[in-house]
Design an enzyme around this catalytic site. Structure first.
Site, PDB file in Angstrom:
ATOM      1  N   PHE A 151      12.428   4.145   3.369  1.00 46.02           N
ATOM      2  CA  PHE A 151      13.095   3.059   4.072  1.00 46.02           C
ATOM      3  C   PHE A 151      12.592   1.685   3.663  1.00 46.02           C
ATOM      4  CE2 PHE A 151      13.809   6.678   6.795  1.00 46.02           C
ATOM      5  CZ  PHE A 151      15.160   6.550   7.063  1.00 46.02           C
TER       6      PHE A 151
ATOM      7  N   ARG B  64       5.207   2.924  -0.488  1.00 45.22           N
ATOM      8  CA  ARG B  64       6.656   2.715  -0.572  1.00 45.22           C
ATOM      9  C   ARG B  64       7.323   3.978  -0.094  1.00 45.22           C
ATOM     10  NH1 ARG B  64      11.109   0.340  -3.128  1.00 45.22           N
ATOM     11  NH2 ARG B  64      11.971   2.228  -3.994  1.00 45.22           N
ATOM     12  N   GLY B  65       8.122   3.853   0.931  1.00 42.54           N
ATOM     13  CA  GLY B  65       8.764   5.041   1.477  1.00 42.54           C
ATOM     14  C   GLY B  65      10.256   4.970   1.303  1.00 42.54           C
TER      15      GLY B  65
ATOM     16  N   LYS C  93       5.128  -1.911   7.935  1.00 43.45           N
ATOM     17  CA  LYS C  93       6.226  -1.246   7.232  1.00 43.45           C
ATOM     18  C   LYS C  93       7.475  -2.109   7.353  1.00 43.45           C
ATOM     19  CE  LYS C  93       8.693   3.113   7.804  1.00 43.45           C
ATOM     20  NZ  LYS C  93       8.629   4.383   8.484  1.00 43.45           N
TER      21      LYS C  93
ATOM     22  N   ASP D 239      10.985  15.271   9.818  1.00 42.45           N
ATOM     23  CA  ASP D 239      10.680  14.877   8.443  1.00 42.45           C
ATOM     24  C   ASP D 239       9.207  15.169   8.145  1.00 42.45           C
ATOM     25  OD1 ASP D 239      11.454  14.032   5.956  1.00 42.45           O
ATOM     26  OD2 ASP D 239      11.357  11.898   6.413  1.00 42.45           O
TER      27      ASP D 239
ATOM     28  N   ILE E  49       0.823  -1.220   0.000  1.00 42.45           N
ATOM     29  CA  ILE E  49       0.000   0.000   0.000  1.00 42.45           C
ATOM     30  C   ILE E  49       0.847   1.255   0.000  1.00 42.45           C
ATOM     31  CG2 ILE E  49      -2.086  -0.989   1.006  1.00 42.45           C
ATOM     32  CD1 ILE E  49      -1.119  -0.034   3.731  1.00 42.45           C
TER      33      ILE E  49
END
Ligand SMILES: *[C@@H]1O[C@H](CO)[C@@H](O)[C@H](O)[C@H]1NC(C)=O
Ligand SMILES: *[C@@H]1O[C@H](CO)[C@@H](O)[C@H](O)[C@H]1NC(C)=O
Ligand SMILES: *[C@@H]1O[C@H](CO)[C@@H](O)[C@H](O)[C@H]1NC(C)=O
Ligand SMILES: *[C@@H]1O[C@H](CO)[C@@H](O)[C@H](O)[C@H]1NC(C)=O
Ligand SMILES: *[C@@H]1O[C@H](CO)[C@@H](O)[C@H](O)[C@H]1NC(C)=O
Ligand SMILES: *[C@@H]1O[C@H](CO)[C@@H](O)[C@H](O)[C@H]1NC(C)=O
Ligand SMILES: *[C@@H]1O[C@H](CO)[C@@H](O)[C@H](O)[C@H]1NC(C)=O
Ligand SMILES: *[C@@H]1O[C@H](CO)[C@@H](O)[C@H](O)[C@H]1NC(C)=O
Length: 912
Positions: A634, A631-632, A651, A749, A629
């Protein structure tokens, strides 16, 4: 200083049409090297140049012009001096200005070697001055660049000697002057070649006869019988039809041929270039002459008729010419011309993008390097350490300085093809390069980098990657195989180990691996890594804080985490590494055992808030990682369902070389302690073997970034009131972090993709991977390695490395600007000026110019509500952190903006 019309004779002479121009409004006359102000014989006020220039030596020269000899000051610039620039104020940015510079050598140094050098105006190099050819030398330009300051520089040329200057004059011209006929030449400046007062032989005319102080030179090739003096400009004569009209004193003389023959001007030009020619005709004689007009042999006007009692002008441009032959061939009566102006057309190079300029300024400030001294990095000359293609910065070389960390600002230099940061003491992860899609050569050799990070795989154009002589550990990531253009990968002299990934097994790719611990084919026998303690020793910098009220706390700075916990997990990692084959070891009991060693029982209690999952449980919950769902930076995020039916976001970090363990632990540690309705809740985590998995509550609404920019963007559904609600929610979350939680936490962030929405569009802040806690209740800042996301990063934090809550306020200000404008913080489309949202939007919003507000909001917002939100957004992105509001103040303003918008909407409900 302003002198009104004086000189009675002049008044009689020029009559009504000059009155009002006679004061020296906007005139700036600088005596270079002078030390006193004075008024010259033309009643022009001169000032010394100290205010406009900061370098150079001064002396005086003997000027033997005219009948007398006088001492004239000059300023000269020995070539040991870098900057040789005058910064001149422009009073009215929209107006065209005339700039005149005079250079005088006269053997002031007794060396008998007149210098040669170039001069530039703004971004354009305009001409080369060679005082061997002419001494004195005068240059004159017409210039308009919509800038508040005009930079006039002298640029040394090899073996040219020391540049020098004796005077500089700036004169405003009326708006729109000299625009006719220039349509084909946008962004050009004009350099004067000729300005001839036709038919006049007795010297040159200037101010006050010409209110704009143009100097009209005598008609040198004048032959006496052509003279037309004696004509007077009549009172009914209309000069105002032409903005650039020569003054009456110039128009009342003309060169007129006595017979119906041919009148010719032959004007040699010093440079092969494009030229702009203006010819003036005034109907001063009682007949209307008609003639054909030829320029370099081409008929450019046939049967041109000069109208009586009127001034008119013809404008021409000629490309690539070296000489000019202007010929008038008579048809009726005698050909006649009153004034001629000829200008060389000088190209003004495009500006470099403001994103690039601000990034370079930040880098310059941060490194303490003097990269350059002009306004623009590429023009008129390139800054040191920089390479340009046209107006685009394509290379940056900063070797042999102490840079320490790879700042996100490098990610703003979007057009870089070459980046050389070798031997700059870089440490830690290779990161913040992900946006450099054009990068071909990256040299990070001879640093102390320890891990690859995940940014390298985004560098799709990369051809050469030089990582030799670093401290890279672990295995070479498989993802480097995605770099299809890579043909040289230098990994020599690192601490890498294991087999090279199959993905790098390509004929086109040369890989250099010597000097590593144990890198190469998989059959290689390696030393027992665990026996080498230097590899796994956690690197944590600990400092004791200043004595304060009797307590002696220990604050952990590097690694962004409570030190004891980091040490705990790292030692656990070592433990697990050694016992690889027995990975069934339960996390908590091991942790408990380690805990005894570290004696941090109090820390551990906090950990209990989050549930510890086994890898098996995670696999089952996510149906073997079926549905991605997100994609970051990390890793990927999967949808999961816990045994009790609760949906979760899982995650998983791809973490092949154990990098980022600190940020993982950091996030778990922080999140397990905080609960707030506007902060995403951590359900649990899994840290088995090399797995780093976080389990969050699932927010079905996606991220704010998805809504604003996603492929299926639901931007239209984001009304102004919704956006304000989201902003208020997110500000509440941040306010809790800054002011409500103990210890205080700086998120570091904040960005749109870290603001998630639930079904009801309530917003929650997520991703605490970079967050930092302030352990000292009264600490004002912490010094830290700069981290964050390009486009959101506080420039002051970047340059000072002093982290405060105001850095989050800056990033949140960027989010507010995104909500208002509906666009991303950095975009590579549109004009260079709009690349950087902050730089672009700030002046508009400050001026209340809401035309830049997201189109889909047009007509739906109450102006006062928008004004409040825009004001707080702009204040939040102030460069100076102390000028920014606190998050609590931001929240208060947003709440007001929200309630204003609500009552505005309510008024419609009632009204209808
Ligand atoms: C100004 O310069 C002149 C020489 O150009 C010098 O004689 C004079 O003393 C200077 N005056 C001041 C106030 O410095
Ligand atoms: C220029 O002035 C500086 C000090 O102002 C002096 O040190 C230097 O020698 C001078 N250079 C020349 C070439 O006169
Ligand atoms: C300047 O002009 C002289 C004489 O015309 C010439 O010899 C010299 O090369 C010129 N200098 C430069 C730098 O062009
Ligand atoms: C600048 O010049 C333009 C035209 O010359 C004029 O309309 C405008 O009022 C001027 N602005 C200022 C601030 O003087
Ligand atoms: C002229 O310069 C402006 C500002 O630098 C730029 O926006 C515009 O595109 C340029 N026009 C041309 C034709 O190059
Ligand atoms: C030239 O101009 C000077 C003063 O500017 C004047 O005294 C002189 O008479 C003029 N000569 C002619 C030939 O007009
Ligand atoms: C200038 O042009 C005219 C007409 O085309 C021609 O007669 C004349 O010879 C030219 N003069 C020179 C010096 O080229
Ligand atoms: C030139 O133009 C004038 C007025 O425009 C006209 O009267 C005359 O006949 C024209 N002459 C020629 C030769 O075309």
């Amino acid at each position: 200083m302003n002198m009104k019309c004086f000189w009675v004779g002049f008044l009689l002479f020029c009559g009504f049409f000059v009155v009002g121009f006679c004061d020296q409004d906007g005139f700036l006359s600088i005596s270079c090297g002078g030390n006193t102000s004075y008024i010259d014989s033309s009643k022009i006020s001169w000032v010394p140049d100290g205010e406009y220039v900061s370098t150079g030596n001064i002396t005086t020269v003997k000027n033997s012009g005219g009948t007398s000899t006088s001492n004239v000051p000059i300023r000269y610039f020995p070539n040991t001096q870098g900057r040789k620039c005058y910064k001149l104020p422009v009073n009215n940015v929209s107006s065209l200005v005339l700039v005149r510079a005079r250079f005088l050598y006269q053997n002031y140094d007794g060396l008998g070697k007149p210098p040669a050098f170039s001069v530039s105006l703004g971004r354009a190099i305009t001409s080369t001055i060679n005082l061997t050819t002419n001494d004195p030398w005068t240059e004159e330009f017409l210039w308009s660049d919509n800038k508040e300051t005009l930079t006039f520089c002298l640029l040394a040329i090899p073996d040219g000697g020391s540049p020098l200057i004796s005077s500089l004059e700036v004169r405003p011209l009326p708006q729109g002057a000299y625009a006719s006929g220039m349509g084909d030449f946008p962004n050009k400046s004009l350099r004067k070649s000729y300005r001839i007062n036709c038919g006049y032989a007795n010297g040159s005319l200037r101010y006050p006869l010409d209110p704009y102080d143009r100097i009209w030179d005598a008609d040198k090739n004048f032959t006496p019988f052509h003279v037309s003096t004696g004509f007077k400009i009549q009172r009914n004569f209309n000069l105002s039809t032409l903005r650039e009209s020569p003054p009456a004193a110039v128009l009342e003389t003309a060169r007129v041929l006595a017979r119906k023959e041919v009148l010719t001007y032959n004007l040699p030009l010093d440079t092969l270039a494009d030229y702009y020619i203006v010819l003036y005709f005034a109907g001063i004689v009682p007949v209307s002459p008609s003639f054909n007009l030829l320029i370099n042999g081409d008929v450019v006007q046939s049967n041109y008729t000069v109208k009586m009692s009127e001034v008119s002008a013809l404008y021409f441009t000629r490309k690539e010419i070296k000489s000019l032959n202007i010929t008038l061939k008579s048809i009726t009566y005698y050909p006649q011309i009153n004034a001629i102006e000829v200008y060389q057309i000088v190209d003004i190079p495009l500006e470099a993008s403001s994103t690039t300029v601000s990034a370079l300024q930040v880098i310059q400030q941060f490194t303490g390097l003097d990269l350059g001294w002009q306004d623009d990095p590429c023009s008129p000359t390139q800054w040191d350490h920089i390479g340009c293609e046209g107006s685009v910065v394509t290379s940056l070389e900063l070797s042999d300085i102490n840079l320490r960390t790879i700042s996100p600002t490098f990610g703003d230099l979007l057009d870089l093809k070459t980046l050389d940061l070798h031997n700059t003491s870089l440490t830690g992860v290779i990161q913040n390069f992900g946006s450099l899609q054009d990068l071909e050569k990256l040299n990070l050799s001879f640093n102390k980098l320890t891990s690859f990070g995940s940014d390298l795989e985004n560098l799709v154009s990369l051809k050469i990657l030089d990582l030799q002589n670093n401290s890279l550990q672990g295995i070479v990531p498989d993802s480097l195989g995605n770099l299809v253009n890579l043909h040289l990968l230098n990994l020599e002299n690192n601490k890498l180990q294991g087999a090279l990934p199959q993905s790098l097994n390509k004929e086109s790719l040369e890989i250099r691996t010597s000097g590593n611990l144990c890198l190469g084919s998989s059959t290689m026998t390696c030393n027992d890594v665990s026996s080498n303690p230097s590899i796994e020793t956690p690197q944590v910098t600990i400092f004791t804080k200043k004595k304060q009220s009797g307590h002696n706390h220990i604050a952990i700075i590097a690694g962004a985490v409570g030190g004891a916990v980091l040490a705990l997990i790292l030692s656990l990692a070592v433990f697990l590494y050694i016992k690889k084959n027995r990975s069934e070891v339960t996390y908590t009991s091991r942790a408990a055992a380690e805990m005894q060693n570290w004696n941090i029982a109090t820390e551990m209690r906090k950990w209990n808030a989050a549930k510890v999952f086994s890898y098996k449980e995670i696999k089952a919950a996510t149906n073997n990682f079926k549905e991605v769902i997100g994609r970051g930076s990390f890793g990927s995020v999967y949808l999961g369902k816990l045994r009790d039916g609760k949906l979760v976001a899982v995650k998983v970090r791809f973490d092949k070389s154990q990098l980022g363990a600190d940020s993982f632990i950091n996030e778990v540690y922080l999140l397990s302690q905080i609960r707030h309705q506007n902060l995403v809740c951590l359900e649990g985590f899994c840290h088995e073997s090399k797995q780093q998995i976080l389990v969050y509550e699932y927010l079905p609404g996606g991220s704010l970034a998805d809504h604003l920019y996603g492929i299926n963007s639901k931007k239209a559904s984001l009304s102004w009131v919704r956006r304000l609600k989201i902003a208020v929610d997110a500000a509440k979350g941040l306010d809790y972090l800054h002011n409500g939680s103990e210890p205080r936490i700086i998120h570091r962030d904040v960005k749109c993709s870290n603001i998630l929405l639930d079904m009801e569009m309530n917003a929650k802040v997520c991703d605490f991977g970079l967050s930092k806690q302030i352990t000292q209740a009264d600490a004002t800042h912490v010094t830290t390695v700069v981290k964050g996301t390009a486009g959101y990063l506080d420039p002051e934090y970047y340059s000072t490395q002093q982290l405060t809550e105001k850095s989050d306020v800056y990033s949140f200000g960027v989010v507010l600007l995104e909500l208002i404008c509906g666009r991303e913080p950095l975009s590579h489309s549109g004009t260079p000026d709009s690349f950087n949202l902050v730089l672009w939007a700030k002046p508009y919003l400050q001026a209340g110019a809401f035309e830049i507000v997201d189109e889909s909001l047009t007509g739906t917002f109450e102006v006062e509500s928008m004004r409040k939100a825009a004001f707080v957004a702009v204040k939040s992105v102030e460069r100076d952190a102390s000028q920014r509001p606190t998050i609590a103040e931001v929240l208060a303003e947003l709440k007001e903006a929200y309630s204003i918008q609500l009552s505005y909407l309510a008024s419609f409900e009632h009204g209808s």
